[in-house]
Scaffold this motif. Structure first.
Motif, mmCIF file in Angstrom:
data_model
loop_
_atom_site.group_PDB
_atom_site.id
_atom_site.type_symbol
_atom_site.label_atom_id
_atom_site.label_comp_id
_atom_site.label_asym_id
_atom_site.label_seq_id
_atom_site.Cartn_x
_atom_site.Cartn_y
_atom_site.Cartn_z
ATOM 1 N N ILE A 1 18.996 -29.822 42.249
ATOM 2 C CA ILE A 1 20.384 -29.377 42.152
ATOM 3 C C ILE A 1 20.560 -28.393 40.997
ATOM 4 N N SER A 2 19.903 -28.638 39.888
ATOM 5 C CA SER A 2 19.991 -27.738 38.732
ATOM 6 C C SER A 2 19.435 -26.362 39.069
ATOM 7 N N SER B 1 21.834 -24.568 41.511
ATOM 8 C CA SER B 1 23.059 -24.144 40.814
ATOM 9 C C SER B 1 22.806 -22.893 39.988
ATOM 10 N N ASP C 1 22.614 -33.396 47.090
ATOM 11 C CA ASP C 1 21.276 -33.968 47.153
ATOM 12 C C ASP C 1 21.127 -35.001 46.039
ATOM 13 N N LEU C 2 20.144 -35.878 46.160
ATOM 14 C CA LEU C 2 19.932 -36.942 45.185
ATOM 15 C C LEU C 2 19.082 -36.505 43.996
ATOM 16 N N LYS C 3 18.393 -35.362 44.109
ATOM 17 C CA LYS C 3 17.453 -34.937 43.071
ATOM 18 C C LYS C 3 18.130 -33.997 42.062
ATOM 19 N N GLN C 4 18.234 -34.444 40.823
ATOM 20 C CA GLN C 4 18.908 -33.693 39.776
ATOM 21 C C GLN C 4 18.203 -32.363 39.502
ATOM 22 N N ASP C 5 16.870 -32.351 39.451
ATOM 23 C CA ASP C 5 16.155 -31.121 39.139
ATOM 24 C C ASP C 5 16.355 -30.061 40.215
ATOM 25 N N SER D 1 25.862 -30.407 43.969
ATOM 26 C CA SER D 1 26.156 -31.640 43.237
ATOM 27 C C SER D 1 25.126 -32.702 43.572
ATOM 28 N N VAL D 2 24.911 -33.582 42.600
ATOM 29 C CA VAL D 2 24.045 -34.744 42.822
ATOM 30 C C VAL D 2 24.899 -35.846 43.427
#
Length: 389
Positions: free
Chosen positions: A226-227, A230, A220-224, A244-245
């Motif tokens: 994905i975090s 994870s 996905d494009l969104k870091q938050d 993963s981003v």
């Protein structure tokens, strides 16, 4: 009632079913003619509707399921006309299973297999409670962590739509599990995984319930987002589920993927994911498209002006044309493709799921000709086709 049917025996069986309600199930198979539109198989079962007893005729045709509810007064005639189109049928009654065979002249033979213990012909409730893949009342760790369930396993009222969506998705995956390769670790990529409710559900089904060796990657494009995903995968101890981003079109590092999932990828991002899947020769593809703007800007067929001049109609029509093109291009790439009704996703009212399984054999020349005629009539230049030239 063995051997060639005596005059009246076949009609007696139908009369018994129609007037005494003595049918548990009937199934018809082996169409007499191969050049008509007779479904390869047709089943009949009694069902109880609000208005009373009916018999539901279910036929599978062109990857779709059709139902027709027939009253007891008309079922005898319907069963008789149906048998005229098939070589064999099996009628299950409380006392026996009766096999009906038709020879080349259309003469019927009835073979009876009596049952030692009597069975009851009980009509099924048409609106019976749904048997979910993940049942309400049984604690599921990932659903608890995502706030869909309580610790006791009860579905949170505000999350019941999400619970239904997850189960509908798992039903669609369950149907194609036999089409996945065996004897290796499966690789699954979920493009545009978002909050990953369905990604976690997919891992639960394949790795936990089915005990298959599988590695799933959510992108996905969104870091938050994905975090968060994870962290939850780590808490669950699901080492073979990672996030993963990244952008679909830029995703690299794999030469072989067995299943590709793409849910609510916007516009041509869905096409990019499908092209990745085709390039990997993925065994299974599951895609729920989101907003579809590409062909909206291209559609210009003059004969369709009465439809296309209305923006809302043009938007819906262009979405259908887009998915029809995707399905046909998948078929040309060697996939058996179905368009199925899904449950609206959180971010979009789109409710069509494209399910494709590798290994479809068809007349590519005829299919290509039909597709090109359709494309040219619509006057469009699809992203998927352009990227493969």
């Amino acid at each position: 009632m063995n051997g060639k049917a005596q005059p009246g025996e076949w009609l007696d069986l139908l009369e018994e079913i129609a007037t005494e309600g003595q049918l548990i199930q009937a199934s018809f198979s082996a169409p007499r003619r191969k050049d008509d539109d007779t479904p390869r198989k047709l089943t009949v079962r009694p069902i109880k509707l609000k208005t009373g007893l009916f018999y539901q005729f279910e036929r599978h045709q062109n990857n779709k399921v059709f139902h027709e509810n027939v009253s007891p007064e008309k079922v005898k005639e319907q069963l008789q006309s149906t048998m005229e189109r098939y070589k064999q049928a099996l009628f299950k009654t409380p006392d026996a299973d009766v096999q009906v065979l038709a020879n080349k002249k259309g003469q019927l033979s009835l073979i009876t297999h009596a049952k030692e213990s009597k069975r009851e012909a009980v009509p099924q409730q048409h609106n019976r409670n749904k048997a979910y893949v993940l049942p309400d009342g049984e604690p599921v760790p990932f659903l608890i962590s995502l706030g869909v369930m309580t610790a006791e396993g009860r579905v949170v009222k505000a999350k019941y739509d999400k619970f239904r969506q997850i189960n509908r998705f798992l039903e669609m995956v369950s149907d194609v599990i036999p089409d996945l390769p065996r004897g290796k670790e499966l690789t699954v990529v979920d493009f545009g995984c978002g909050k990953s409710y369905l990604t976690f559900a997919l891992y639960h089904l394949l790795a936990i319930k089915e005990r298959l060796p599988v590695r799933i990657i959510g992108l996905d494009l969104k870091q938050d987002v994905i975090s968060t995903c994870s962290k939850l995968a780590l808490e669950l101890g699901w080492d073979n589920l990672s996030f993963s981003v990244g952008d679909i079109a830029q995703f690299e590092g794999h030469t072989s993927v067995d299943m590709v999932v793409t849910l609510h990828a916007c516009d041509t991002a869905t096409d990019a994911a499908l092209l990745k899947a085709i390039g990997w020769e993925a065994s299974v593809i599951l895609s729920v498209p989101c907003c579809q703007h590409e062909l909206f800007r291209q559609l210009s067929q003059p004969l369709l002006k009465p439809l296309l001049k209305h923006g809302i109609l043009k938007e819906r029509f262009s979405a259908l044309v887009t998915d029809a093109i995707r399905a046909n291009l998948l078929e040309l790439a060697g996939y058996r493709t179905q368009l199925l009704e899904f449950i609206d996703l959180e971010h979009t009212p789109k409710n069509i799921l494209i399910r494709a399984v590798k290994g479809h054999k068809t007349d590519n020349d005829q299919l290509k000709h039909e597709y090109e005629q359709f494309r040219d009539f619509m006057g469009v230049s699809p992203f998927m086709e352009n990227k493969t030239k």
